[in-house]
Motif scaffolding. Sequence first.
Motif, PDB file in Angstrom:
ATOM      1  N   GLN A  21       6.330  -3.916 -13.987  1.00  0.00           N
ATOM      2  CA  GLN A  21       6.188  -4.500 -12.653  1.00  0.00           C
ATOM      3  C   GLN A  21       6.007  -3.409 -11.606  1.00  0.00           C
ATOM      4  N   GLU A  22       6.831  -2.395 -11.668  1.00  0.00           N
ATOM      5  CA  GLU A  22       6.742  -1.307 -10.691  1.00  0.00           C
ATOM      6  C   GLU A  22       5.413  -0.571 -10.800  1.00  0.00           C
ATOM      7  N   ALA A  23       4.944  -0.357 -12.009  1.00  0.00           N
ATOM      8  CA  ALA A  23       3.667   0.327 -12.197  1.00  0.00           C
ATOM      9  C   ALA A  23       2.527  -0.482 -11.574  1.00  0.00           C
TER      10      ALA A  23
ATOM     11  N   ASP B  21       2.775  -2.745  -9.225  1.00  0.00           N
ATOM     12  CA  ASP B  21       2.982  -2.783  -7.776  1.00  0.00           C
ATOM     13  C   ASP B  21       2.536  -1.490  -7.101  1.00  0.00           C
ATOM     14  N   CYS B  22       2.563  -0.379  -7.813  1.00  0.00           N
ATOM     15  CA  CYS B  22       2.129   0.913  -7.263  1.00  0.00           C
ATOM     16  C   CYS B  22       0.626   1.122  -7.413  1.00  0.00           C
TER      17      CYS B  22
ATOM     18  N   LYS C  86      10.684  -4.305 -15.950  1.00  0.00           N
ATOM     19  CA  LYS C  86      10.790  -3.707 -14.610  1.00  0.00           C
ATOM     20  C   LYS C  86       9.831  -2.528 -14.457  1.00  0.00           C
ATOM     21  N   GLU C  87       9.732  -1.685 -15.473  1.00  0.00           N
ATOM     22  CA  GLU C  87       8.809  -0.544 -15.433  1.00  0.00           C
ATOM     23  C   GLU C  87       7.363  -1.016 -15.251  1.00  0.00           C
TER      24      GLU C  87
END
Length: 69
Positions: free
Chosen positions: A56-58, A60-61, A53-54
Amino acid sequence: IFGQRLEDTVLFERKFGPRLAPLLVEQCVDFIRERGLDEEGLFRMPGQANLVKELQEAFDCGEKPLFDR
């Protein structure tokens, strides 16, 4: 990156230079070549949910996180 069409990702990343595949794909392949070829069962075990998840979020940002583990 996640949840959108691959074509959209490729078109977006071309703004930053020529690429044959999205940066995420290149980093995954490089990581597997460097550290995963001798790892038995590499694709049989799921990743740690919180780490996945970390990452993926990175991505995506717009960040470019390093794969170090």
